[in-house]
Design an enzyme around this catalytic site. Structure first.
Site, mmCIF file in Angstrom:
data_model
loop_
_atom_site.group_PDB
_atom_site.id
_atom_site.type_symbol
_atom_site.label_atom_id
_atom_site.label_comp_id
_atom_site.label_asym_id
_atom_site.label_seq_id
_atom_site.Cartn_x
_atom_site.Cartn_y
_atom_site.Cartn_z
ATOM 1 N N TYR A 15 30.267 48.905 -3.850
ATOM 2 C CA TYR A 15 29.774 48.776 -5.073
ATOM 3 C C TYR A 15 28.849 49.925 -5.219
ATOM 4 O O TYR A 15 28.742 50.748 -6.287
ATOM 5 C CB TYR A 15 29.073 47.347 -5.106
ATOM 6 C CG TYR A 15 28.201 47.275 -6.892
ATOM 7 C CD1 TYR A 15 29.138 46.811 -7.683
ATOM 8 C CD2 TYR A 15 27.016 47.578 -6.920
ATOM 9 C CE1 TYR A 15 28.400 47.069 -9.097
ATOM 10 C CE2 TYR A 15 26.479 47.024 -8.039
ATOM 11 C CZ TYR A 15 27.242 47.131 -9.230
ATOM 12 O OH TYR A 15 26.484 46.655 -10.318
ATOM 13 N N LYS B 10 29.030 53.077 -7.766
ATOM 14 C CA LYS B 10 27.953 53.645 -8.735
ATOM 15 C C LYS B 10 27.302 54.876 -8.511
ATOM 16 O O LYS B 10 26.760 55.501 -9.376
ATOM 17 C CB LYS B 10 26.795 52.491 -8.649
ATOM 18 C CG LYS B 10 27.300 51.114 -9.126
ATOM 19 C CD LYS B 10 27.907 51.014 -10.570
ATOM 20 C CE LYS B 10 28.399 49.693 -10.956
ATOM 21 N NZ LYS B 10 28.796 49.440 -12.518
#
Ligand SMILES: NC(=O)c1ccc[n+]([C@@H]2O[C@H](COP(=O)([O-])OP(=O)(O)OC[C@H]3O[C@@H](n4cnc5c(N)ncnc54)[C@H](O)[C@@H]3O)[C@@H](O)[C@H]2O)c1
Length: 246
Positions: A154, A158
């Site tokens: 994740y 990002k």
């Protein structure tokens, strides 16, 4: 902002829904849904109409699916002739410590969060560049800057969105299309509801403003970047995190 055609991926709940509410007034909204059996959400549509939305379309559309994305963008262009604003909000987590993280969970998160945003951005950009107007806003995260144990996939996705934001900003600037990112900190939504009480308490301890953010806090930042007041801002990240990353 008025009379704009606005796509908000994953705009039916959480932060995406707050963004839809903030951008509703006078605009046509296109939101995405992941459930293939989805048949409509009359309550959400009437809420958005009450906020002034001209029209609300909710499409079953997985952002990482090339055919679905091409078809969705083509349908929007056929119906409205343009796309003014794209908010790449769709995002997922598949958390695990790096030593235990499967390739499948790595790929899935990168595919939705990063490839999906890249794919939909360039499909929309084709039309924005022709129109010499457009706003693309990517939902990054504080963990793309700070890292976070258990979120290698994740946080990489990002952080990747920041590189994507800067590159697209440079590629599109000469044609009046701006590309920016918003990096929320800890925002109370379904995504953060999954965390344990201990994890939430540990975060709260670290937030200088001493509270979690709301979806509206993020939506307000996005409404600014989507507006003409932000027309001289591109390639930037607006941090909305109560001071968590200082
Ligand atoms: N909640 C937070 O604290 C927080 C913090 C930083 C960043 N963010 C980011 O903000 C965005 C919204 O987060 P949220 O908390 O509202 O999450 P959420 O899980 O409540 O909502 C995510 C939305 O994305 C949609 N979605 C998921 N996979 C999709 C796919 N393949 N194609 C299209 N749509 C898809 C879902 O249907 C849902 O509407 C995400 O990108 C998330 O990473 C959230």
């Amino acid at each position: 902002m008025a009379n704009k055609v606005v796509i908000i991926t994953g705009g039916t709940r959480g932060i995406g829904k707050a963004i839809a509410m903030a951008l509703a007034d006078g605009n046509t909204l296109v939101l995405t849904h992941t459930n293939p059996n989805f048949t409509g959400d009359a309550a959400l549509i009437s809420e958005l109409r009450e906020k002034g939305a001209k029209e609300v379309i909710i499409k079953v559309w997985l952002v990482q699916d090339e055919t679905a994305s091409q078809n969705a963008v083509a349908e929007i262009i056929a119906s409205y002739g343009r796309i003014d604003v794209l908010v790449n909000n769709a995002g997922i987590t598949r958390d695990n410590l790096s030593l235990r993280l499967s390739k499948e969970d790595w790929d899935k998160v990168l595919e939705v969060n990063l490839f999906g945003a890249f794919l939909v951005s360039r499909l929309c950009a084709k039309h924005m560049l022709k129109a010499r107007y457009g706003r693309i806003i990517n939902l990054s995260s504080v963990v793309g800057f700070s890292g976070n144990p258990g979120q290698a996939n994740y946080s990489a996705s990002k952080a990747g969105l920041i590189g994507l934001t800067k590159t697209l900003a440079l590629e599109y600037a000469s044609r009046g299309v701006t590309v920016n990112a918003v990096a929320p900190g800890f925002i109370s939504t379904d995504m953060t509801e999954k965390l344990s009480q201990e994890q939430k308490a540990a975060y709260l301890e670290k937030i200088p403003l001493k509270s979690f953010g709301s979806p509206d806090d993020v939506a307000n930042a996005i409404a600014f970047l989507a507006s003409d007041k932000a027309s001289y801002i591109t390639g930037q990240t607006l941090h909305v995190n109560g001071g968590l990353y200082l």
